[in-house]
Design an enzyme around this catalytic site. Structure first.
Site, PDB file in Angstrom:
ATOM      1  N   GLU A  99      -2.236   6.043  -8.295  1.00 50.85           N
ATOM      2  CA  GLU A  99      -2.850   7.725  -7.850  1.00 50.85           C
ATOM      3  C   GLU A  99      -2.881   8.416  -8.275  1.00 50.85           C
ATOM      4  O   GLU A  99      -2.029   8.839  -9.332  1.00 50.85           O
ATOM      5  CB  GLU A  99      -3.170   7.324  -6.272  1.00 50.85           C
ATOM      6  CG  GLU A  99      -3.612   8.825  -6.020  1.00 50.85           C
ATOM      7  CD  GLU A  99      -3.371   8.418  -4.209  1.00 50.85           C
ATOM      8  OE1 GLU A  99      -3.208   8.053  -3.631  1.00 50.85           O
ATOM      9  OE2 GLU A  99      -3.460   9.901  -3.885  1.00 50.85           O
ATOM     10  N   ASP A 147       2.406   4.771  -5.317  1.00 48.97           N
ATOM     11  CA  ASP A 147       2.403   6.329  -4.926  1.00 48.97           C
ATOM     12  C   ASP A 147       2.723   7.003  -5.514  1.00 48.97           C
ATOM     13  O   ASP A 147       3.443   7.380  -5.185  1.00 48.97           O
ATOM     14  CB  ASP A 147       1.441   6.747  -4.102  1.00 48.97           C
ATOM     15  CG  ASP A 147       0.745   7.773  -3.763  1.00 48.97           C
ATOM     16  OD1 ASP A 147       0.596   8.863  -4.708  1.00 48.97           O
ATOM     17  OD2 ASP A 147       0.557   8.061  -2.453  1.00 48.97           O
ATOM     18  N   HIS A 194      -9.326   6.006  -1.762  1.00 48.32           N
ATOM     19  CA  HIS A 194      -8.689   5.426   0.031  1.00 48.32           C
ATOM     20  C   HIS A 194      -9.417   6.027   0.331  1.00 48.32           C
ATOM     21  O   HIS A 194     -10.148   7.156  -0.134  1.00 48.32           O
ATOM     22  CB  HIS A 194      -6.956   6.007  -0.967  1.00 48.32           C
ATOM     23  CG  HIS A 194      -6.336   5.079  -1.526  1.00 48.32           C
ATOM     24  ND1 HIS A 194      -4.930   4.525  -0.363  1.00 48.32           N
ATOM     25  CD2 HIS A 194      -6.195   4.499  -2.453  1.00 48.32           C
ATOM     26  CE1 HIS A 194      -3.904   3.471  -0.979  1.00 48.32           C
ATOM     27  NE2 HIS A 194      -4.967   3.389  -2.333  1.00 48.32           N
ATOM     28  N   GLY A 195      -8.550   5.786   1.691  1.00 48.45           N
ATOM     29  CA  GLY A 195      -9.720   7.121   2.453  1.00 48.45           C
ATOM     30  C   GLY A 195     -10.913   6.968   3.268  1.00 48.45           C
ATOM     31  O   GLY A 195     -11.392   7.087   3.110  1.00 48.45           O
ATOM     32  N   GLY A 196     -11.106   5.726   3.734  1.00 55.23           N
ATOM     33  CA  GLY A 196     -12.765   5.410   3.296  1.00 55.23           C
ATOM     34  C   GLY A 196     -13.098   5.027   4.547  1.00 55.23           C
ATOM     35  O   GLY A 196     -14.469   4.966   4.697  1.00 55.23           O
ATOM     36  N   HIS A 204      -7.542  10.219   3.272  1.00 59.45           N
ATOM     37  CA  HIS A 204      -6.670   9.615   4.796  1.00 59.45           C
ATOM     38  C   HIS A 204      -7.286   9.735   6.212  1.00 59.45           C
ATOM     39  O   HIS A 204      -7.167  11.611   6.550  1.00 59.45           O
ATOM     40  CB  HIS A 204      -5.587   9.738   4.646  1.00 59.45           C
ATOM     41  CG  HIS A 204      -5.118   8.924   2.907  1.00 59.45           C
ATOM     42  ND1 HIS A 204      -4.245   9.716   1.964  1.00 59.45           N
ATOM     43  CD2 HIS A 204      -5.624   7.702   2.481  1.00 59.45           C
ATOM     44  CE1 HIS A 204      -3.878   8.899   1.507  1.00 59.45           C
ATOM     45  NE2 HIS A 204      -4.075   7.634   1.621  1.00 59.45           N
ATOM     46  N   ASP A 254       0.296  -1.298   0.237  1.00 60.86           N
ATOM     47  CA  ASP A 254       0.108  -0.026   0.181  1.00 60.86           C
ATOM     48  C   ASP A 254       0.519   1.193   0.144  1.00 60.86           C
ATOM     49  O   ASP A 254       1.467   1.290   0.389  1.00 60.86           O
ATOM     50  CB  ASP A 254      -1.363  -0.136   1.288  1.00 60.86           C
ATOM     51  CG  ASP A 254      -2.078   0.799   1.078  1.00 60.86           C
ATOM     52  OD1 ASP A 254      -2.669   1.522  -0.065  1.00 60.86           O
ATOM     53  OD2 ASP A 254      -2.933   1.567   2.768  1.00 60.86           O
TER      54      ASP A 254
HETATM   55 ZN   LIG Z   1      -4.043   5.506   1.144  1.00 62.70          ZN
END
Ligand SMILES: [Zn+2]
Length: 282
Positions: free
Chosen positions: A134, A104, A208-210, A180, A82
């Protein structure tokens, strides 16, 4: 079954209108919690190891633990790097048996993001792994007012098609008001932007940042085309609360702490496997 790349499951999810979660794990106890949730819900799932963990001396042992721990599960489980930092780190992850890698490059100039993502995707494909990138930048919820409401870092739908074509990336994390960590203030999600990106490309889209959304908001983003949701902060908060509770126990013990951590992972993971619609899809 052994660890598998999550890519086929993401295509199924995108088609079936549900999402597969990535839960970040930092130790074997957390892994045990997620494994219990996967067994209970019969859901496809991703265990995510954050790039910073690759500086730990025990990363190889941790990967081996995860590999052994999921071997007898009937559901497909992936092990993913990740927020990968470099091509070298992606290589290291693949050598350790990771089934999917994220690079990323969201803070790099676009050309550089494209150039490195292309190399990571090639390397991943040689190893039979999936690659995530991303485009746009998902920031931190603690400074949400500085970008979320102002739409800073949002993914440009015009750039998506070219990015995917030039890099060969398999799934794409996008920025549409998600953040996030805990959101300072109300999340303002631009669902029209998700739909617009969905129309541009047919690869699975990632949020992302769920953490920090209502169950209804999750269902909405999934219905707009999100097929993978990275979730950690909500589990971290739940585990921390349970451990504080365990510390206040009449007879505190180390075992009560580890049980609290495992239970928080198991319960929160099972909950979101249900909410995201992945339960029963294995
Ligand atoms: Zn993330």
């Amino acid at each position: 079954m052994p660890l598998v790349s999550i890519l086929p499951e993401l295509y199924k999810a995108a088609k079936g209108g549900y999402a597969v979660p990535l839960f970040n794990v930092f130790d074997p106890i957390a892994v045990d919690g997620v494994v219990a949730a996967v067994e209970e819900t019969r859901a496809p799932c991703i265990l995510g190891v954050y790039s910073g963990c690759f500086r730990d001396a025990n990363i190889a042992a941790f990967a081996a633990y995860i590999r052994e721990r999921v071997r007898n599960l009937k559901a497909p489980v992936a092990l993913m790097l990740d927020h990968g930092e470099s091509l070298d780190q992606a290589r290291q992850a693949l050598e350790l048996g990771f089934t999917d890698v994220m690079f990323d490059g969201s803070r790099l100039p676009l050309e550089e993001n494209i150039a490195i993502t292309l190399q990571v995707a090639r390397l991943a494909h040689e190893a039979g792994a999936g690659a995530e990138a991303e485009l746009g930048h998902v920031g931190q919820g603690s400074t949400y007012s500085e970008f979320g409401a102002k739409r800073l870092g949002f993914t440009d739908p015009q750039a998506v098609e070219v990015f995917v074509r030039q890099t060969g990336v398999d799934f794409l994390a996008i920025a549409f008001g998600n953040a996030h960590g805990d959101y300072a203030g109300e999340p303002c999600l631009d669902l029209d932007l998700v739909r617009a990106i969905r129309r541009k490309v047919d690869i699975p889209l990632v949020m992302h940042g769920g953490s920090g959304l209502t169950d209804d908001q999750y269902r909405q983003v999934i219905s707009c085309g999100i097929a993978k949701i990275n979730y950690f902060t909500g589990i971290n908060n739940a585990a921390t609360a349970r451990m504080v509770q365990a510390a206040a126990d009449e007879k505190p013990s180390m075992f009560k702490f580890t049980a609290a951590l495992r239970q928080a992972y198991a319960e929160r993971a099972a909950h979101y496997l249900q909410v995201f619609g992945a339960a029963g899809k294995a």
